[in-house]
Design a protein around this motif. Structure first.
Motif, PDB file in Angstrom:
ATOM      1  N   GLU A 121       0.992  -1.087   0.008  1.00  0.00           N
ATOM      2  CA  GLU A 121       0.030   0.013   0.073  1.00  0.00           C
ATOM      3  C   GLU A 121       0.764   1.246   0.148  1.00  0.00           C
ATOM      4  O   GLU A 121       0.464   2.336  -0.696  1.00  0.00           O
ATOM      5  CB  GLU A 121      -1.006  -0.036   1.330  1.00  0.00           C
ATOM      6  N   LYS A 122       1.906   1.191   0.758  1.00  0.00           N
ATOM      7  CA  LYS A 122       2.874   2.371   0.990  1.00  0.00           C
ATOM      8  C   LYS A 122       3.627   2.485  -0.493  1.00  0.00           C
ATOM      9  O   LYS A 122       3.635   3.745  -0.986  1.00  0.00           O
ATOM     10  CB  LYS A 122       3.782   2.207   1.891  1.00  0.00           C
ATOM     11  N   THR A 123       3.901   1.586  -1.014  1.00  0.00           N
ATOM     12  CA  THR A 123       4.663   1.713  -2.381  1.00  0.00           C
ATOM     13  C   THR A 123       3.743   1.998  -3.550  1.00  0.00           C
ATOM     14  O   THR A 123       3.929   3.007  -4.579  1.00  0.00           O
ATOM     15  CB  THR A 123       5.222   0.232  -2.869  1.00  0.00           C
ATOM     16  N   ALA A 124       2.424   1.780  -3.318  1.00  0.00           N
ATOM     17  CA  ALA A 124       1.476   2.106  -4.612  1.00  0.00           C
ATOM     18  C   ALA A 124       1.109   3.576  -4.254  1.00  0.00           C
ATOM     19  O   ALA A 124       0.820   4.428  -5.265  1.00  0.00           O
ATOM     20  CB  ALA A 124       0.224   1.370  -4.422  1.00  0.00           C
ATOM     21  N   LYS A 125       0.925   4.084  -3.064  1.00  0.00           N
ATOM     22  CA  LYS A 125       0.769   5.532  -2.920  1.00  0.00           C
ATOM     23  C   LYS A 125       2.016   6.304  -3.084  1.00  0.00           C
ATOM     24  O   LYS A 125       1.729   7.437  -3.875  1.00  0.00           O
ATOM     25  CB  LYS A 125       0.772   5.650  -1.241  1.00  0.00           C
ATOM     26  N   ALA A 126       3.200   5.757  -3.010  1.00  0.00           N
ATOM     27  CA  ALA A 126       4.232   6.562  -3.575  1.00  0.00           C
ATOM     28  C   ALA A 126       4.724   6.563  -5.033  1.00  0.00           C
ATOM     29  O   ALA A 126       4.627   7.420  -5.730  1.00  0.00           O
ATOM     30  CB  ALA A 126       5.521   6.047  -3.027  1.00  0.00           C
TER      31      ALA A 126
END
Length: 476
Positions: free
Chosen positions: A112-117
């Motif tokens: 989720e954090k990678t997708a947000k970034a």
């Protein structure tokens, strides 16, 4: 950080979220002393777990010095980011805000954090970055890419050494959040790797780029403080609530270090700026450190008042001194005081003090006393010395980002040096020196304050004056 950033809420220690659970799983609930660190980078990082822990003669050099070595000039700097939690997830905004940067790849096991970034990258008009989310070692695949110039690591401390090493072995310049590593032999290995691979390995110390720090730096170098005698720096920041908040770190990695070491866990924010004032590694050298620590009572007291009886933290035994005070002496006889306290209630302070034969500056709050400008034992107004602001702050009066703009200044200057083919403002020798108090303060406290030798990571080249943070504005 999750909350709105401010200059008095420094969060460089924040790493990638749930990754911390993976990286500390082997130690959680096991008493969390050195004996509980049986494998992985956490075990390698713990002083005493493996390898030498005391300062010894410099190992034989296996490469040429990186002092004065410029970056290769390039029109666009291609960046890979490892760690997209509190720190990395906010710093990506600044990489995207600086002209001449392309964010090529991102890595974090929390998808989720990678997708947000990744969305931030495409929203900025750049091509979609490659993503690496397949476990805690997928950063190795990011580092193998042939289209990355610079790797930025913002992860829990345990992994900084491995990530910096992997980046350089794959031909990448690398910058990590502090501390650089957690053992002296690891610091030496990174110095040697930087020299052999001809890649820069840098401690991305944002506090060196603070407005006050850069103004004091220029004033010191212009002689306004006279002959420099003493300085002080600190990381005194009440982190009790954050360290016990599972929604902030999403894992206990930061708190667990308080079960492993008694020394100064985070000296870089205070040491870096004062070392710059005194030209450490550029005409002077930090030679020894003596450290003393208070009892470790603060975290246990906070836990007793705020945490339920079934919380996993009750299995932890804290040994880290609530306040560590260290004295560093330089080759010229100057004294630097370092403090670390994240376990007791107090206002934020990095101290940031410098004194010489003509006067003294102290921060938090900022105040100055310089002869002949001040007299009668009354502090002067530091704002009246704005003419001494560094050109970066004159050119970027209202920079974006957190910590009062110092984060942006750090990224802007890094990218500028890489694009123009300049020598970086600081290098692997500075990174190793600023981090050495982590293991050495722990040893000194265990030895009842006995001085510990700080290695000369420059292998004698500190004796020659050279440029550093007090840079001149380059020609574009």
């Amino acid at each position: 950080m999750n909350e709105a950033p401010s200059q008095n809420h420094d969060d460089n220690e924040a790493g990638p979220s749930r990754r911390s659970v993976l990286w500390t799983a082997g130690a959680a609930g096991a008493g969390l002393g050195l004996g509980g660190l049986s494998s992985g980078p956490a075990a390698a990082a713990a002083p005493g777990a493996a390898g030498p822990a005391t300062a010894a003669a410099a190992p034989r050099a296996t490469g040429r010095t990186m002092i004065g070595v410029p970056f290769e000039r390039r029109g666009t700097v291609r960046v890979g980011i490892i760690g997209l939690g509190n720190r990395g997830g906010s710093m990506i905004d600044l990489f995207l805000a600086v002209p001449g940067v392309r964010v090529v790849a991102l890595c974090d096991p929390v998808k989720e954090k990678t997708a947000k970034a990744a969305k931030k990258v495409t929203d900025a008009g750049q091509p979609a970055p490659a993503v690496y989310t397949k476990g805690e070692h997928d950063f190795e695949n990011l580092c193998k890419r042939g289209d990355i110039d610079f790797v930025y690591a913002a992860t829990p401390w345990d992994w900084h050494f491995d990530m910096a090493k992997t980046a350089m072995l794959n031909g990448k310049h690398v910058g990590v959040e502090c501390p650089l590593a957690l053992r002296l032999d690891q610091l030496w290995e990174l110095v040697d790797l930087s020299e052999r691979t001809r890649r820069h390995c840098m401690q991305l110390e944002n506090c060196c780029y603070g407005k006050n720090e850069m103004r004091v730096l220029r004033m010191a170098h212009a002689g306004l403080f006279g002959d420099l005698l003493h300085g002080a720096g600190a990381y005194n920041h009440d982190l009790r609530g954050l360290m016990f908040d599972p929604k902030y770190y999403e894992g206990p990695w930061r708190r667990l270090w308080h079960t492993r070491l008694r020394g100064d866990l985070y000296p870089n924010h205070g040491f870096g700026p004062v070392a710059n004032y005194m030209d450490v590694n550029r005409g002077d050298r930090a030679v020894r450190i003596s450290s003393f620590g208070t009892p470790a009572l603060g975290l246990a007291a906070y836990r007793k008042e705020h945490m339920p009886a079934n919380d996993p933290s009750w299995k932890e035994s804290y040994i880290e001194s609530d306040r560590t005070i260290s004295l560093v002496q330089t080759a010229k006889g100057r004294v630097i005081r370092l403090e670390h306290d994240v376990s007791t209630p107090h206002p934020y302070s990095r101290i940031n003090s410098l004194g010489g034969t003509k006067g003294v500056f102290e921060d938090y709050p900022e105040r100055i006393y310089l002869e002949p400008d001040q007299s009668n034992d009354e502090w002067g107004d530091f704002s009246k010395y704005a003419e001494w602001d560094h050109w970066l702050w004159k050119e970027h009066a209202n920079p974006p980002g957190g910590h009062g703009g110092m984060d942006y200044m750090l990224v802007f200057r890094l990218i500028q040096c890489m694009r123009l083919g300049l020598v970086p403002d600081f290098d692997v020798y500075d990174a190793a020196t600023w981090t050495a108090p982590v293991p050495l303060s722990d040893l000194s406290i265990k030895a009842k304050g006995a001085p510990q030798e700080i290695p000369d990571f420059t292998r004698g080249l500190w004796k020659k004056a050279r440029p550093g943070m007090d840079s001149k504005k380059p020609e574009e």
